[in-house]
Write a protein that holds these residues in place. Structure first.
Motif, short mmCIF file in Angstrom:
data_model
loop_
_atom_site.label_atom_id
_atom_site.label_comp_id
_atom_site.label_asym_id
_atom_site.label_seq_id
_atom_site.Cartn_x
_atom_site.Cartn_y
_atom_site.Cartn_z
N UNK A 141 0.87 -1.18 0.00
CA UNK A 141 0.00 0.00 0.00
C UNK A 141 0.91 1.23 0.00
N UNK A 142 0.66 2.12 -0.94
CA UNK A 142 1.49 3.32 -1.09
C UNK A 142 0.74 4.52 -0.51
N UNK A 143 1.46 5.27 0.32
CA UNK A 143 0.89 6.40 1.02
C UNK A 143 1.58 7.70 0.62
N UNK A 144 0.78 8.73 0.45
CA UNK A 144 1.28 10.07 0.22
C UNK A 144 1.47 10.74 1.58
N UNK A 145 2.51 11.54 1.70
CA UNK A 145 2.81 12.22 2.95
C UNK A 145 3.15 13.69 2.70
N UNK A 146 2.66 14.52 3.59
CA UNK A 146 3.01 15.94 3.55
C UNK A 146 3.64 16.33 4.87
N UNK A 147 4.85 16.82 4.82
CA UNK A 147 5.47 17.36 6.01
C UNK A 147 6.32 16.42 6.83
N UNK A 148 6.58 15.22 6.31
CA UNK A 148 7.48 14.34 7.01
C UNK A 148 6.79 13.21 7.75
N UNK A 149 7.53 12.12 7.95
CA UNK A 149 6.94 10.91 8.52
C UNK A 149 6.59 11.08 9.99
N UNK A 150 7.35 11.88 10.73
CA UNK A 150 7.16 11.92 12.18
C UNK A 150 5.95 12.75 12.60
N UNK A 151 5.66 13.81 11.87
CA UNK A 151 4.57 14.68 12.32
C UNK A 151 3.70 15.16 11.17
N UNK A 152 3.88 14.60 10.01
CA UNK A 152 3.14 15.06 8.84
C UNK A 152 1.77 14.41 8.71
N UNK A 153 1.16 14.64 7.58
CA UNK A 153 -0.18 14.14 7.28
C UNK A 153 -0.09 13.02 6.26
N UNK A 154 -1.08 12.11 6.31
CA UNK A 154 -1.07 10.93 5.47
C UNK A 154 -2.38 10.80 4.71
N UNK A 155 -2.27 10.21 3.52
CA UNK A 155 -3.46 9.81 2.81
C UNK A 155 -3.93 8.44 3.27
N UNK A 156 -4.98 7.94 2.61
CA UNK A 156 -5.54 6.65 3.00
C UNK A 156 -4.82 5.48 2.35
N UNK A 157 -4.01 5.77 1.36
CA UNK A 157 -3.23 4.75 0.69
C UNK A 157 -3.88 4.21 -0.56
N UNK A 158 -3.06 3.68 -1.45
CA UNK A 158 -3.54 3.02 -2.66
C UNK A 158 -2.74 1.74 -2.85
N UNK A 159 -3.43 0.66 -3.15
CA UNK A 159 -2.80 -0.65 -3.24
C UNK A 159 -2.12 -0.82 -4.60
N UNK A 160 -0.88 -1.27 -4.55
CA UNK A 160 -0.14 -1.65 -5.74
C UNK A 160 0.23 -3.12 -5.60
N UNK A 161 -0.18 -3.91 -6.58
CA UNK A 161 0.13 -5.34 -6.58
C UNK A 161 0.84 -5.69 -7.87
N UNK A 162 2.03 -6.27 -7.74
CA UNK A 162 2.83 -6.64 -8.89
C UNK A 162 2.92 -8.16 -8.94
N UNK A 163 2.40 -8.73 -10.00
CA UNK A 163 2.41 -10.19 -10.14
C UNK A 163 3.65 -10.64 -10.90
N UNK A 164 4.12 -11.82 -10.54
CA UNK A 164 5.35 -12.35 -11.18
C UNK A 164 5.02 -13.16 -12.41
#
Length: 116
Positions: free
Chosen positions: A93-116
């Protein structure tokens, strides 16, 4: 309040490409360092890429260098992650972040699935 909405995830075969987008609102976008993080099943969330306020500098984790490109459009309050040559280990799950991991804001995420 700050709102980040990711889109563009999906299922892709190994070697394929996806472009993730993150729409930001509720903030002065150009004042924020923006980033992408990801979390695979049963693993900790990890840093993927970050981009400076002006877009002039970028930084990537070693495992995605040369394959992923982060960019931003300050006029549209958007940040992007172009992912090429995808590998099964990029599945997360890929998340967007604004302002840094420790105190920033996050999105809800989007799933990325890579099949072999």
């Amino acid at each position: 309040q700050v709102q980040l909405v990711e889109s563009g995830g999906g299922l892709v075969q190994a070697g394929g490409s996806l472009r993730l987008s993150c729409a930001a609102s509720g903030l002065t976008f150009s004042n924020y360092v923006m980033g992408w993080f990801r979390q695979a099943p049963e693993k900790e969330r990890e840093f993927v890429a970050t981009i400076a306020r002006s877009g002039g500098s970028t930084y990537y984790t070693d495992s995605v260098k040369g394959r992923f490109t982060i960019s931003r459009d300050n006029a549209k309050n958007m940040v992007y992650l172009q992912m090429n040559s995808l590998k099964p280990e990029d599945t997360a799950v890929y998340y967007c972040n604004a302002g840094g991991a420790s105190s920033g804001s996050w999105g809800q995420g989007t799933q990325v699935t890579v099949s072999s």
